[in-house]
Design an enzyme around this catalytic site. Structure first.
Site: not given
Ligand code: DX5
Ligand code: ZN
Length: 221
Positions: A8, A33, A35, A37, A66, A68, A137, A142, A175-177, A197
């Site tokens: 990311s 990736h 992002d 926002m 992606h 958002m 997610m 965010g 996506d995330g963590g 990321g």
């Protein structure tokens, strides 16, 4: 098929973007990736078209964008024009999701739908046969660097079952963590693409981090 890794760029060094793009190009990563926002759909603002075009100029791997943002339909053509190969819109931001998917198809990009942690997998049942990617997610969208939500494992299994049941070709992106510890378990549950990321860009050797993630996901895949 091996699990794809998508670093990311939200966690990259914006003051030296070209260096981080080169790192991804040279690494075992599969996608970039990206992002986007808008400060409305999520409580943060990232970047838009000029930055994506700049990344596209040097990227030698597909751009996975992606969104958002609210009302993504307005901007789909502009994101395709900026270089997106994959576009994911949020199910929570689309009133007429079926139409949005048709628009993505017409633009010739891979059609992705992202779902927030609170959104049930069943909400995808009427569109799953018609999309290429589900961006699930595993944090609330965010921000980068958040803690992985463990409920994701069972959601991935549920989604995998839905994909099989509906004879869909959709790939599951998480996506995330994502980190070295959960990558293998996610692959085992059915994940096809892992976004990372912080795990990549906060590592002393980001290229090595991509490789470690790829191997971690391959062990149990
Ligand atoms: C969160 C973004 C993610 C995020 C991932 O809103 O969609 O792509 O950048 O970053 P990490 O891997 O640090 O959670
Ligand atoms: Zn993302």
């Amino acid at each position: 098929m091996s699990v794809l890794i998508a670093p990311s760029m939200l966690s990259s060094d914006f003051s030296n973007l070209q260096k981080d793009i080169a790192m991804v190009n040279e690494s075992r990563a599969d996608w970039f990736h990206i992002d986007v926002m808008d400060g409305v759909f999520v409580p943060n603002i990232s970047f838009g078209f000029p930055v994506i075009k700049a990344i596209n100029k040097y990227a030698r791997k597909p751009l996975d964008v992606h969104l958002m943002i609210v009302d993504p339909d307005k901007y789909l053509a502009a994101f395709a024009d900026a270089g997106a190969a994959v576009i994911s819109v949020h199910i929570e931001a689309c009133t007429h999701l079926h139409r949005t998917i048709q628009s993505m198809r017409q633009l010739g990009v891979l059609a992705g739908v992202a779902i927030n942690p609170h959104t049930p997998v069943s909400h995808l049942s009427e569109v799953i046969a018609n999309i290429d990617v589900v961006c699930m997610m595993s944090v609330n969208p965010g921000f980068g660097g958040q803690k992985f939500i463990k409920n994701t494992y069972s959601k991935v299994e549920e989604l995998k079952n839905l994909i099989i049941q509906k004879n869909s070709g959709a790939r599951i992106e998480i996506d995330g963590g994502v980190d070295f510890k959960n990558a293998g378990e996610l692959a085992k549950c059915g994940a096809d693409i892992l976004v990372a990321g912080n795990t990549v860009f906060a590592h002393a050797n980001p290229k090595e981090a991509v490789s470690l993630l790829k191997d971690a996901a391959a062990i149990t895949a």
